[in-house]
Design an enzyme around this catalytic site. Structure first.
Site, PDB file in Angstrom:
ATOM      1  N   LYS A 205       0.867  -1.191   0.000  1.00 19.34           N
ATOM      2  CA  LYS A 205       0.000   0.000   0.000  1.00 19.34           C
ATOM      3  C   LYS A 205       0.898   1.234   0.000  1.00 19.34           C
ATOM      4  O   LYS A 205       1.216   1.813   1.049  1.00 19.34           O
ATOM      5  CB  LYS A 205      -0.895  -0.050   1.246  1.00 19.34           C
ATOM      6  CG  LYS A 205      -2.267   0.492   1.014  1.00 19.34           C
ATOM      7  CD  LYS A 205      -3.204   0.121   2.134  1.00 19.34           C
ATOM      8  CE  LYS A 205      -4.252   1.177   2.378  1.00 19.34           C
ATOM      9  NZ  LYS A 205      -5.029   1.580   1.216  1.00 19.34           N
TER      10      LYS A 205
HETATM   11  N1  PMP Z   1      -7.658  -1.786  -3.000  1.00 22.18           N
HETATM   12  C1  PMP Z   1      -7.159  -0.566  -2.765  1.00 22.18           C
HETATM   13  C2  PMP Z   1      -6.443   0.135  -3.862  1.00 22.18           C
HETATM   14  C3  PMP Z   1      -7.310   0.023  -1.498  1.00 22.18           C
HETATM   15  O1  PMP Z   1      -6.823   1.254  -1.266  1.00 22.18           O
HETATM   16  C4  PMP Z   1      -8.013  -0.664  -0.492  1.00 22.18           C
HETATM   17  C5  PMP Z   1      -8.188  -0.045   0.871  1.00 22.18           C
HETATM   18  N2  PMP Z   1      -7.129  -0.368   1.731  1.00 22.18           N
HETATM   19  C6  PMP Z   1      -8.521  -1.943  -0.786  1.00 22.18           C
HETATM   20  C7  PMP Z   1      -8.330  -2.470  -2.055  1.00 22.18           C
HETATM   21  C8  PMP Z   1      -9.246  -2.734   0.245  1.00 22.18           C
HETATM   22  O2  PMP Z   1      -8.358  -3.186   1.236  1.00 22.18           O
HETATM   23  P1  PMP Z   1      -8.832  -3.453   2.718  1.00 22.18           P
HETATM   24  O3  PMP Z   1     -10.022  -4.327   2.643  1.00 22.18           O
HETATM   25  O4  PMP Z   1      -7.669  -4.141   3.344  1.00 22.18           O
HETATM   26  O5  PMP Z   1      -9.136  -2.137   3.333  1.00 22.18           O
END
Ligand code: PMP
Length: 316
Positions: free
Chosen positions: A164
């Site tokens: 991320k």
């Molecule tokens: N894809 C992206 C690009 C994101 O920013 C997020 C948010 N973190 C997600 C998917 C979903 O991830 P999560 O369920 O871990 O929040």
């Protein structure tokens, strides 16, 4: 007459708890120039039990943060156990009795002595900050109108999508901007191969007319969401449905009975139209609604069988 003074909001910054508003970063902060930061988005939910607040899947988020940091050669200053205590302490200090969003951020700061000017990861110091903000549900309860973006998702061979990384979000912001300009709420992004990857800040699931549920695999240039993993497990345990993790062609979106997105921020959210054409009935479908109801019960601590996903914040 006394005037109530709002309590200051604290941040954990550079090893200590400080007033968030007092934090200053130098203009030379490397991550600001090159997008070399990593972050997490975590939610804490108000509970009815003895702990008034609990963090959802905190360990999984902190472990992903550590992996993301490793990709950018950032050594987090604290272990997962220590970070857990920092997050809980911060929530107590900010007296967050209500739903709260937690944002840890690890970022490249300054060139170390002897490191020449330029874009690089080694020889650059890093800093770590955690902030919180009170936040309830923010997506329209009736669902999202989405656009299949002309902006393709950055492929993993260019920037690992499993990490991320702040800089990658320029890609997502461009896609969102295009979607907004066309009267939509969010973008569905395709990969270079033309298959579906994810939405701007969430993963995507497609429910077929036969009731089958599919989502792009972790190899499809997606961020493997923690909510995505939660949804897959809830489908299996609650409804006996095995979610197919397989490539999803863009054309399947138009045929789907239901489409929904999953993410810490958006939670479980129906997609009601794609490119201004209704998905199914144009309202939240039965499968999405069922999943959303269970998810709400789980995050609010009303399902003891999933208590291990919640870290209670005692004595708020
Ligand atoms: N894809 C992206 C690009 C994101 O920013 C997020 C948010 N973190 C997600 C998917 C979903 O991830 P999560 O369920 O871990 O929040």
């Amino acid at each position: 007459m006394t005037t109530a003074v709002a309590a200051p909001l604290y941040a954990f910054h550079n090893g200590e708890f400080v007033e968030a508003a007092a934090v200053r970063l130098p203009l030379s902060t490397q991550a600001l120039h090159y997008g070399t930061g990593v972050f997490e988005g975590i939610r804490a939910y108000a509970q009815e039990g003895p702990a008034k607040l609990a963090v959802f899947r905190l360990r999984e988020h902190l472990e992903r943060l550590e992996r993301s940091a490793g990709t950018l050669r950032i050594q987090l200053p604290l272990s997962t156990e220590e970070l857990t205590e920092v997050v809980l302490d911060l929530l107590r200090r900010n007296n967050s009795g209500g739903d709260t969003y937690i944002r840890p951020l690890a970022y490249k700061l300054a060139l170390e002595p002897g490191t020449p000017f330029g874009v690089r990861l080694s020889g650059v110091s890093a800093q770590f900050t955690v902030t919180t903000v009170r936040m309830g549900s923010y997506v329209p309860s009736e669902g999202l109108r989405c656009k299949v973006s002309t902006v393709r998702r950055v492929p993993s061979v260019s920037v690992p999508s499993g990490a991320k990384i702040t800089g990658t979000y320029a890609n997502n912001a461009l896609a969102v901007e295009e979607a907004h300009a066309e009267g939509c709420d969010d973008a569905l992004m395709l990969g270079l191969d033309g298959n579906l990857t994810e939405a701007s800040t969430s993963n995507v699931f497609v429910v077929g007319r036969d009731g089958s549920v599919a989502t792009p695999p972790v190899t499809a240039d997606i961020l493997p969401g923690i909510t995505r993993a939660t949804a897959i497990e809830l489908f299996e345990r609650e409804f006996g449905t095995a979610v197919e993790e397989r490539p999803v062609a863009a054309a399947e979106l138009a045929e789907a009975e239901e489409v929904f997105t999953t993410g810490t921020g958006v939670e479980i959210c129906p997609v009601t139209s794609i490119d201004h054409r209704k998905v199914g009935t144009g309202r939240a479908g039965a499968v999405t609604s069922k999943l959303r109801d269970v998810y709400d019960e789980v995050v609010r601590g009303r399902r003891p069988d999933y208590a291990s996903w919640l870290t209670p914040v005692h004595s708020i």
